[in-house]
Motif scaffolding. Structure first.
Motif, PDB file in Angstrom:
ATOM      1  N   LEU A 609      27.790  26.362  22.493  1.00  0.00           N
ATOM      2  CA  LEU A 609      29.183  26.773  22.269  1.00  0.00           C
ATOM      3  C   LEU A 609      29.281  28.264  21.971  1.00  0.00           C
ATOM      4  O   LEU A 609      30.160  28.960  22.499  1.00  0.00           O
ATOM      5  N   LEU A 610      28.393  28.770  21.129  1.00  0.00           N
ATOM      6  CA  LEU A 610      28.447  30.192  20.785  1.00  0.00           C
ATOM      7  C   LEU A 610      28.236  31.057  22.020  1.00  0.00           C
ATOM      8  O   LEU A 610      28.929  32.061  22.215  1.00  0.00           O
ATOM      9  N   GLN A 611      27.278  30.682  22.861  1.00  0.00           N
ATOM     10  CA  GLN A 611      27.038  31.452  24.082  1.00  0.00           C
ATOM     11  C   GLN A 611      28.265  31.459  24.986  1.00  0.00           C
ATOM     12  O   GLN A 611      28.623  32.484  25.564  1.00  0.00           O
ATOM     13  N   ARG A 612      28.928  30.326  25.087  1.00  0.00           N
ATOM     14  CA  ARG A 612      30.115  30.239  25.936  1.00  0.00           C
ATOM     15  C   ARG A 612      31.256  31.091  25.380  1.00  0.00           C
ATOM     16  O   ARG A 612      31.964  31.764  26.132  1.00  0.00           O
ATOM     17  N   VAL A 613      31.429  31.054  24.074  1.00  0.00           N
ATOM     18  CA  VAL A 613      32.486  31.859  23.467  1.00  0.00           C
ATOM     19  C   VAL A 613      32.177  33.350  23.623  1.00  0.00           C
ATOM     20  O   VAL A 613      33.067  34.152  23.902  1.00  0.00           O
ATOM     21  N   LYS A 614      30.907  33.731  23.445  1.00  0.00           N
ATOM     22  CA  LYS A 614      30.529  35.133  23.634  1.00  0.00           C
ATOM     23  C   LYS A 614      30.808  35.583  25.067  1.00  0.00           C
ATOM     24  O   LYS A 614      31.306  36.701  25.299  1.00  0.00           O
ATOM     25  N   ILE A 708      34.803  25.152  28.343  1.00  0.00           N
ATOM     26  CA  ILE A 708      34.593  24.234  27.221  1.00  0.00           C
ATOM     27  C   ILE A 708      34.442  22.792  27.689  1.00  0.00           C
ATOM     28  O   ILE A 708      33.658  22.024  27.139  1.00  0.00           O
ATOM     29  N   THR A 709      35.181  22.394  28.713  1.00  0.00           N
ATOM     30  CA  THR A 709      35.136  20.999  29.159  1.00  0.00           C
ATOM     31  C   THR A 709      34.081  20.739  30.221  1.00  0.00           C
ATOM     32  O   THR A 709      33.662  19.591  30.415  1.00  0.00           O
ATOM     33  N   GLY A 710      33.656  21.781  30.931  1.00  0.00           N
ATOM     34  CA  GLY A 710      32.719  21.583  32.027  1.00  0.00           C
ATOM     35  C   GLY A 710      33.352  20.916  33.225  1.00  0.00           C
ATOM     36  O   GLY A 710      32.647  20.345  34.069  1.00  0.00           O
ATOM     37  N   ILE A 760      36.834  24.215  15.671  1.00  0.00           N
ATOM     38  CA  ILE A 760      36.649  25.438  16.448  1.00  0.00           C
ATOM     39  C   ILE A 760      36.960  25.182  17.926  1.00  0.00           C
ATOM     40  O   ILE A 760      37.658  25.976  18.575  1.00  0.00           O
ATOM     41  N   VAL A 761      36.455  24.067  18.446  1.00  0.00           N
ATOM     42  CA  VAL A 761      36.732  23.733  19.848  1.00  0.00           C
ATOM     43  C   VAL A 761      38.229  23.558  20.065  1.00  0.00           C
ATOM     44  O   VAL A 761      38.785  23.985  21.086  1.00  0.00           O
ATOM     45  N   LEU A 794      33.433  34.947  15.544  1.00  0.00           N
ATOM     46  CA  LEU A 794      32.889  35.273  14.229  1.00  0.00           C
ATOM     47  C   LEU A 794      32.826  34.046  13.319  1.00  0.00           C
ATOM     48  O   LEU A 794      32.043  34.018  12.368  1.00  0.00           O
ATOM     49  N   SER A 795      33.652  33.037  13.606  1.00  0.00           N
ATOM     50  CA  SER A 795      33.637  31.833  12.768  1.00  0.00           C
ATOM     51  C   SER A 795      32.498  30.893  13.116  1.00  0.00           C
ATOM     52  O   SER A 795      32.199  29.965  12.361  1.00  0.00           O
ATOM     53  N   LEU A 796      31.842  31.141  14.241  1.00  0.00           N
ATOM     54  CA  LEU A 796      30.733  30.284  14.648  1.00  0.00           C
ATOM     55  C   LEU A 796      29.449  30.691  13.946  1.00  0.00           C
ATOM     56  O   LEU A 796      29.226  31.877  13.685  1.00  0.00           O
TER      57      LEU A 796
END
Length: 797
Positions: A609-614, A708-710, A760-761, A794-796
């Motif tokens: 998830l963090l990688q995707r958000v970045k 996020i959903t793929g 978060i999601v 930043l929240s992750l």
């Protein structure tokens, strides 16, 4: 609080055997052994707060900052009538701010910053009569900024002791209330990074005790208040105590007021990225304590005031991307404390004087994209700390001074697109830290040095010069012993080989097109991206244009125009272009880890998830730069996973501007028949053929949901007739985990309850839905999206 009393915290035991007054973080009264203070900050605690906290009736201080507490803020805290300090910042509290907190009439400090609080700021907060500091920054608060009469405060006199007000990095809207000027004790005011619009109220001028004011990254328009704009009374200057003023990233227009010179204590002045115009007033030279002056990305004209030498403490002066003209005043070069100087993208002219060597502390000089002439002065060697020197896109003449070799700390040197002649100084071999060198598009001749870092530079550092020779890795002829150059022979060879190579490539293209049946009108404008390797071992990507498609040449020109104007770490860099009667091609930076599409849909690749958000934050930054970082907005028009490439560090770089439309200044949309990819294109593209920056926002929203959903935008849900956006909208907030990409869930190890993960999601999916609303006017802009996404990142953990 859900705390195991047997745990060891910072070397001290919370055990039932020990008296609770001896527990770390607990302070009791001496006489009655009653708890009067709790300091449990930075202890790594988590869970919900116990409602029994409200029974600590003698409590005067509650500090729980920097833990992992979640859930609602307890209404029982409102029963703590003796409470003076309430600090809950840096946790995961959510929901609305309880109105009952106003019963804590002795509160002096309240900080709820950096949580997940929603809703508005309670108007009952006006009941606070002793409050000195209020910090609600970095939440998701909505609604208008308090009017201080009937919103935050029903009676402004009750907030007369407030000294610090921080409400930045939320989603507050509306205008700055004029009643803010009644808060006469205010020292620090931060309303930045919201969606505040309208003008700055003139009543701010009443805050005579104000020391710091930040209103940056909002939607503020029109001029700075009349009180700042007008004359300064001899008896008292305006806001004499102000040391920090930030109005960056708004839409302010008008002139910089001359009365700004009355801010005699000012140390930092940030007016960058607005629509300010006119001259820099001479009165700015009265700010003798000024250390940083940021004026870049405005419409300021005229010249730099000659009196700028009065700013003897100035360390940062940035005025790039304006309409400045005339010569650079000699007085500027006398600023011996200056560290960062950027005058690029203006129309400065004239010569650089020998006196530039006076700036002994300077680390970065950017004078590119101006009209400077004459020789580069040899006194440049005095810049002992210089790391970056950019003099490109000017009209400098003469030779490159040998004295540049004395700049021992130089890391970046760009002298390209000038009229420099003579040889490349061998002294440059001594620059041990030089990483980037660009001497292209000049009139240089002679041998390219081999020592130092020259072996790491590519041929692109030296292309388009008159008669360079040297090592074959630079793609230049070998130097002759007698020093004579065979320029005419080399050009003759080029004239012969280029058409031959073009014809070969063209034949290959035609054959491949026929083989794959791609010569119809429906074929792609751009085909068959090739990977290549230069002589020096650098990998490149070559994008070849299909010339058989109607509009292909126009598409190529559009992409070249777009790439020519931009440079950003999250955009794929164009290295060169190839154009003749038979061939159109782009030579691009090779991005080694492939497209985001491959990482999303291949079984051999996984992203947490963090990688995707970045990655999506990288994309947002790139698109924000295209929309807001250019003199004229650039619209990508085809945002999708295959147009997002990842480098070895999984940093995203956006590519493919083949159908980008460059919008005219102040023009929000343009007509087109060219559409992006089905599923990502905004509704107004298909219905009305309208292209605007809001169309990219729509595509970004769909892309965010996909990441996020793929699931791809069309046809991958259980019901093929429903779109990705509809599917997500119908599933949240109750079934978030049911629609998350299973690859993300498989990589999820911490937080067994998935509560934080779920929240978060949900924020990300809600942001995707907001971006992809049907009506363009209801979509936010990329500046706001970038702020929101970075907050989520930043929240992750």
């Amino acid at each position: 609080m859900e705390v195991d009393p047997t745990n060891t915290i910072k070397g001290n035991n919370w055990t039932v055997e020990a008296n609770f007054c001896e527990w770390i973080g607990v302070v009791c009264s001496n006489r009655r052994q009653r708890v009067i203070a709790l300091d449990l900050s930075h202890m790594g605690l988590q869970g919900r707060l116990s409602p029994y906290l409200g029974n600590l009736s003698l409590l005067t201080s509650l500090d729980l900052r920097n833990n992992s507490f979640y859930g609602m803020i307890l209404i029982e805290i409102g029963h703590l009538s003796r409470l003076k300090e309430l600090i809950l910042e840096l946790n995961q509290f959510e929901g609305n701010i309880p109105h009952i907190l106003t019963q804590c009439q002795n509160l002096e400090v309240m900080s709820l910053a950096t949580n997940r609080l929603t809703g508005g700021i309670p108007r009952e907060f006006g009941a606070f009569r002793k409050l000195q500091q209020l910090n609600l920054s970095s939440n998701d608060l909505q609604g208008q900024i308090p009017s201080f009469r009937g919103s935050i405060s029903q009676d402004i006199d009750s907030l007369q002791k407030l000294q610090k007000l921080y409400i930045s990095a939320n989603n507050l809207t509306g205008m700055i209330p004029r009643t803010i000027g009644n808060m006469s004790s205010l020292h620090k005011l931060d309303i930045g990074s919201n969606q505040i619009e309208g003008e700055i109220p003139s009543e701010i001028g009443n805050l005579v005790n104000l020391e710091r004011m930040s209103l940056g990254v909002n939607l503020l328009t029109r001029e700075v208040p009349r009180e700042i704009r007008g004359c300064i009374p001899k008896e008292m200057g305006f806001l004499k105590r102000l040391t920090f003023l930030e109005l960056s990233d708004n839409a302010l227009d008008g002139n910089i007021p001359s009365s700004i010179g009355g801010l005699e204590r000012l140390q930092r002045l940030y007016l960058d990225n607005n629509h300010l115009e006119g001259l820099i007033p001479n009165e700015i030279c009265n700010l003798t304590g000024l250390g940083e002056l940021l004026l870049q990305q405005n419409r300021i004209s005229g010249s730099i005031p000659k009196c700028i030498e009065n700013l003897s403490s100035l360390q940062m002066f940035l005025i790039s991307l304006n309409n400045m003209i005339s010569v650079i005043p000699l007085s500027l070069w006398g600023l011996q404390e200056l560290i960062f100087l950027n005058l690029s993208h203006n129309s400065f002219n004239g010569r650089l004087p020998l006196e530039i060597g006076k700036m002994r502390a300077i680390e970065s000089i950017d004078l590119s994209w101006n009209r400077l002439t004459g020789a580069i002065p040899s006194s440049i060697q005095e810049f002992e700390s210089l790391a970056l020197l950019n003099l490109s896109r000017n009209s400098f003449q003469g030779s490159i001074p040998q004295s540049i070799g004395h700049l021992k700390g130089l890391e970046f040197l760009d002298l390209s697109y000038n009229e420099l002649s003579g040889m490349i100084p061998e002294s440059l071999e001594a620059l041990a830290f030089l990483q980037i060198l660009n001497l292209s598009f000049n009139k240089l001749s002679g041998e390219i040095p081999n020592g130092g870092h020259f072996g790491n530079f590519s041929a692109l550092s030296f292309i388009e010069n008159e008669a360079l020779c040297g090592n074959a890795i630079f793609q230049v002829p070998c130097c002759k012993v007698n020093g004579m150059k065979s320029r005419d022979k080399r050009l003759h060879i080029l004239y012969i080989t280029v058409p031959i190579v073009s014809v070969i490539l063209l034949v290959l293209i035609i054959c491949l097109l026929r083989k794959h049946g791609a010569t119809s009108e429906k074929a792609l404008v751009l085909m068959l991206v090739y990977k290549g390797t230069l002589a020096n071992g650098i990998d490149i990507a070559v994008k070849v244009l299909n010339l058989h498609i109607e509009g292909a040449l126009k598409s190529f020109d559009a992409e070249c125009d777009a790439f020519r104007m931009i440079r950003h770490r999250n955009l794929v860099k164009v290295i060169s272009t190839c154009t003749n009667a038979n061939l159109r091609a782009l030579v691009l930076q090779y991005v080694p880890c492939g497209s985001l599409e491959k990482w999303l849909y291949s079984n051999n690749y996984n992203l947490d998830l963090l990688q995707r958000v970045k990655i999506m934050a990288n994309v947002a930054t790139a698109i924000e730069y295209l929309h807001h970082g250019q003199p004229e907005p650039i619209v990508h028009c085809d945002l999708k996973p295959s147009n997002i490439l990842l480098n070895k560090d999984l940093v995203a770089q956006v590519c493919d501007f083949g159908i980008a439309k460059i919008l005219a200044e102040n023009k929000l949309e343009t007509q087109t028949r060219t559409l992006g990819t089905i599923g990502y294109i905004a509704p107004e593209y298909g219905s009305e053929g309208k292209v605007s920056t809001k169309g990219d926002v729509y595509s970004f929203g769909i892309l965010l949901l996909e990441v996020i959903t793929g699931k791809k935008p069309i046809g991958e849900m259980s019901n093929a007739d429903i779109s990705l956006r509809q599917w997500v909208g119908a599933s949240i907030p109750e079934r978030v985990l049911d629609i998350v990409d299973t690859k993300i869930l498989r990589m999820k190890h911490e937080d067994p309850t998935l509560s934080k993960f779920n929240s978060i999601v949900l924020l990300i999916l809600e942001l995707g839905l907001e971006c992809s609303k049907d009506l363009p006017g209801e979509r936010m802009d990329m500046k706001t999206i970038m702020v929101k996404l970075n907050k989520i990142k930043l929240s992750l953990p």
